[in-house]
Design a protein around this motif. Structure first.
Motif, mmCIF file in Angstrom:
data_model
loop_
_atom_site.group_PDB
_atom_site.id
_atom_site.type_symbol
_atom_site.label_atom_id
_atom_site.label_comp_id
_atom_site.label_asym_id
_atom_site.label_seq_id
_atom_site.Cartn_x
_atom_site.Cartn_y
_atom_site.Cartn_z
ATOM 1 N N UNK A 1 109.747 6.686 -17.259
ATOM 2 C CA UNK A 1 111.181 6.539 -17.028
ATOM 3 C C UNK A 1 111.526 6.953 -15.604
ATOM 4 N N UNK A 2 112.252 6.093 -14.901
ATOM 5 C CA UNK A 2 112.798 6.417 -13.580
ATOM 6 C C UNK A 2 114.281 6.085 -13.595
ATOM 7 N N UNK A 3 115.009 6.659 -12.652
ATOM 8 C CA UNK A 3 116.456 6.445 -12.672
ATOM 9 C C UNK A 3 117.080 6.756 -11.319
ATOM 10 N N UNK A 4 118.230 6.165 -11.097
ATOM 11 C CA UNK A 4 119.117 6.492 -9.985
ATOM 12 C C UNK A 4 120.499 6.716 -10.563
ATOM 13 N N UNK A 5 121.294 7.558 -9.893
ATOM 14 C CA UNK A 5 122.650 7.825 -10.359
ATOM 15 C C UNK A 5 123.611 7.755 -9.187
ATOM 16 N N UNK A 6 124.841 7.327 -9.481
ATOM 17 C CA UNK A 6 125.853 7.179 -8.449
ATOM 18 C C UNK A 6 127.154 7.808 -8.938
ATOM 19 N N UNK A 7 127.919 8.375 -8.012
ATOM 20 C CA UNK A 7 129.261 8.870 -8.332
ATOM 21 C C UNK A 7 130.151 7.639 -8.406
ATOM 22 N N UNK A 8 130.469 7.216 -9.595
ATOM 23 C CA UNK A 8 131.144 5.927 -9.768
ATOM 24 C C UNK A 8 132.647 6.020 -9.544
ATOM 25 N N UNK A 9 133.275 7.096 -10.003
ATOM 26 C CA UNK A 9 134.730 7.177 -9.873
ATOM 27 C C UNK A 9 135.196 8.624 -9.935
ATOM 28 N N UNK B 1 135.566 13.039 -13.235
ATOM 29 C CA UNK B 1 134.486 12.529 -12.392
ATOM 30 C C UNK B 1 133.518 11.747 -13.279
ATOM 31 N N UNK B 2 133.280 10.488 -12.917
ATOM 32 C CA UNK B 2 132.376 9.632 -13.687
ATOM 33 C C UNK B 2 131.129 9.328 -12.872
ATOM 34 N N UNK B 3 129.975 9.592 -13.450
ATOM 35 C CA UNK B 3 128.710 9.210 -12.822
ATOM 36 C C UNK B 3 128.045 8.124 -13.665
ATOM 37 N N UNK B 4 127.366 7.207 -13.005
ATOM 38 C CA UNK B 4 126.630 6.148 -13.695
ATOM 39 C C UNK B 4 125.159 6.291 -13.365
ATOM 40 N N UNK B 5 124.344 6.328 -14.408
ATOM 41 C CA UNK B 5 122.900 6.417 -14.231
ATOM 42 C C UNK B 5 122.269 5.105 -14.674
ATOM 43 N N UNK B 6 121.485 4.503 -13.810
ATOM 44 C CA UNK B 6 120.742 3.285 -14.130
ATOM 45 C C UNK B 6 119.302 3.679 -14.435
ATOM 46 N N UNK B 7 118.888 3.418 -15.660
ATOM 47 C CA UNK B 7 117.592 3.875 -16.161
ATOM 48 C C UNK B 7 116.618 2.702 -16.206
ATOM 49 N N UNK C 1 111.343 -1.646 -15.148
ATOM 50 C CA UNK C 1 112.234 -2.681 -15.659
ATOM 51 C C UNK C 1 113.550 -2.034 -16.074
ATOM 52 N N UNK C 2 114.698 -2.688 -15.831
ATOM 53 C CA UNK C 2 115.977 -2.125 -16.283
ATOM 54 C C UNK C 2 115.953 -1.864 -17.786
ATOM 55 N N UNK C 3 116.305 -0.629 -18.166
ATOM 56 C CA UNK C 3 116.253 -0.246 -19.577
ATOM 57 C C UNK C 3 117.620 0.103 -20.140
ATOM 58 N N UNK C 4 118.542 0.538 -19.279
ATOM 59 C CA UNK C 4 119.852 0.903 -19.802
ATOM 60 C C UNK C 4 120.714 1.561 -18.745
ATOM 61 N N UNK C 5 121.963 1.754 -19.099
ATOM 62 C CA UNK C 5 122.935 2.409 -18.232
ATOM 63 C C UNK C 5 123.628 3.512 -19.006
ATOM 64 N N UNK C 6 123.797 4.654 -18.354
ATOM 65 C CA UNK C 6 124.446 5.807 -18.973
ATOM 66 C C UNK C 6 125.586 6.271 -18.073
ATOM 67 N N UNK C 7 126.813 6.150 -18.568
ATOM 68 C CA UNK C 7 127.979 6.665 -17.842
ATOM 69 C C UNK C 7 128.414 7.966 -18.487
ATOM 70 N N UNK C 8 128.652 8.974 -17.637
ATOM 71 C CA UNK C 8 128.993 10.308 -18.135
ATOM 72 C C UNK C 8 130.238 10.786 -17.386
ATOM 73 N N UNK C 9 131.234 11.190 -18.147
ATOM 74 C CA UNK C 9 132.510 11.595 -17.542
ATOM 75 C C UNK C 9 132.817 13.048 -17.882
ATOM 76 N N UNK C 10 133.197 13.801 -16.865
ATOM 77 C CA UNK C 10 133.581 15.191 -17.051
ATOM 78 C C UNK C 10 134.969 15.416 -16.458
#
Length: 340
Positions: free
Chosen positions: A116-124, A139-145, A150-159
């Motif tokens: 598993x590899x991933x990148x995350x961005x401060x989305x909003x 604050x919403x971050x989006x992680x592309x997993x 191969x693209x496996x999924x997206x995880x958005x996390x809001x705090x």
């Protein structure tokens, strides 16, 4: 929830400049997708789907984030921009944090052996908002997993990073329940907490449960020292926690069964840090045991285990229901363990 009042929010203008910047880059999961973690997850949540065992097994999709987590030692791939953003919020007095929600999208199954590899961005970053907790910024971050690149999924996390609302002097606010019309619990007790004076600045209180239309009957039962389990009247399936509909057949019709109070420890953790004095028997903040209790009726619930040293709690330990009054307004179901 309302937006902040008056004038231009200079802090918000600084915060929104971080939108689109990296929160983590080239992250690598600390473990390959593996069968033991899949098994532990399924046992903990009671998921017996055959797709998660045996030859050709896949991981439950909701484990997507689990494979990216850094554990106690953390990750070294978090970006400076992420730390700067939180530094700005902390420096402006928005030091408290609460997770509000997450969204996941699944693009392909994860299988044992996947890297598993991933990148995350401060989305909003939202404008300043006022909530019951206090005023702050979402604050919403989006992680592309990726799995095997191969693209496996997206995880958005809001705090919500917020400055806690100030309580009225000498009064502790308590969330009132919303009654459920046609409540089928059979209990005449009503949970009607009222604000009351604080007994002193050092008084340690447990957080209030969130009571709503779907679970008000459960808390009314607890107030009357009854542990009520929902039962679907269409298929007789028992369910806990309380839900508006049956997760087996979908029927919205239900009544309740009163638990016998007998159970066993299915799994448990011992909480050492951070200390929460209100949760420990001696008031010193820990350690204390939190367990997943399997009731004799077959459903499971999370609660404290009391009456035995926390290092003596073990899976399979028999426990018995008790009702603990933690303060004048709050009664909670807990379970007393037996070392015998």
């Amino acid at each position: 929830m309302t937006a902040g009042q008056g004038g231009q929010d200079e802090l918000y203008e600084r915060l929104r400049a971080y939108e689109g910047r990296a929160a983590a880059t080239s992250g690598v999961g600390k473990d390959l997708v593996n069968e033991p973690m899949i098994r532990h997850w399924c046992e903990a949540v009671g998921d017996t789907h055959p797709a998660y065992t045996g030859p050709g097994a896949v991981a439950p999709p909701t484990m997507l984030q689990a494979w990216t987590m850094g554990g106690l030692s953390g990750h070294s791939d978090r970006s400076g921009a992420y730390d700067e953003l939180f530094g700005l919020l902390d420096g402006a007095g928005y030091t408290s944090v609460v997770a509000t929600d997450c969204e996941q999208e699944y693009l392909r199954p994860l299988r044992p052996g996947d890297r598993i590899t991933f990148d995350a961005v401060i989305e909003a970053v939202s404008e300043r908002k006022t909530t019951k907790l206090g005023t702050g910024y979402f604050v919403t971050t989006r992680m592309d997993v990726r799995a095997q690149d191969e693209p496996a999924g997206t995880h958005r996390f809001r705090i919500l990073k917020y400055r806690p609302a100030k309580a009225k002097p000498g009064v502790k606010s308590v969330r009132k329940p919303v009654p459920k019309s046609g409540l089928q619990s059979g209990s005449k007790a009503r949970l009607k907490p009222e604000p009351m004076p604080m007994e002193g600045p050092e008084r340690k209180l447990r957080s209030r449960p969130v009571v709503n239309r779907d679970n008000a009957g459960f808390w009314e039962g607890v107030a009357a020292h009854r542990l009520l389990i929902q039962r679907c009247t269409a298929c007789d399936t028992l369910r806990f926690p309380w839900l508006p509909g049956c997760n087996a057949c979908g029927s919205p019709e239900w009544d309740t069964v009163e638990a016998s109070g007998e159970g066993t420890v299915f799994s448990h953790v011992v909480m050492h840090h951070p200390p929460f004095p209100a949760f420990s028997e001696n008031g010193e903040g820990g350690p204390y045991a939190v367990a997943l209790i399997e009731l004799s009726e077959g459903v499971r619930m999370v609660s404290n285990v009391i009456g035995v040293p926390c290092d003596k709690v073990r899976a399979g330990m028999p426990v018995r229901l008790e009702f603990l009054r933690t303060d004048p307004e709050l009664v909670l179901p807990v379970f007393r363990g037996s070392e015998g």
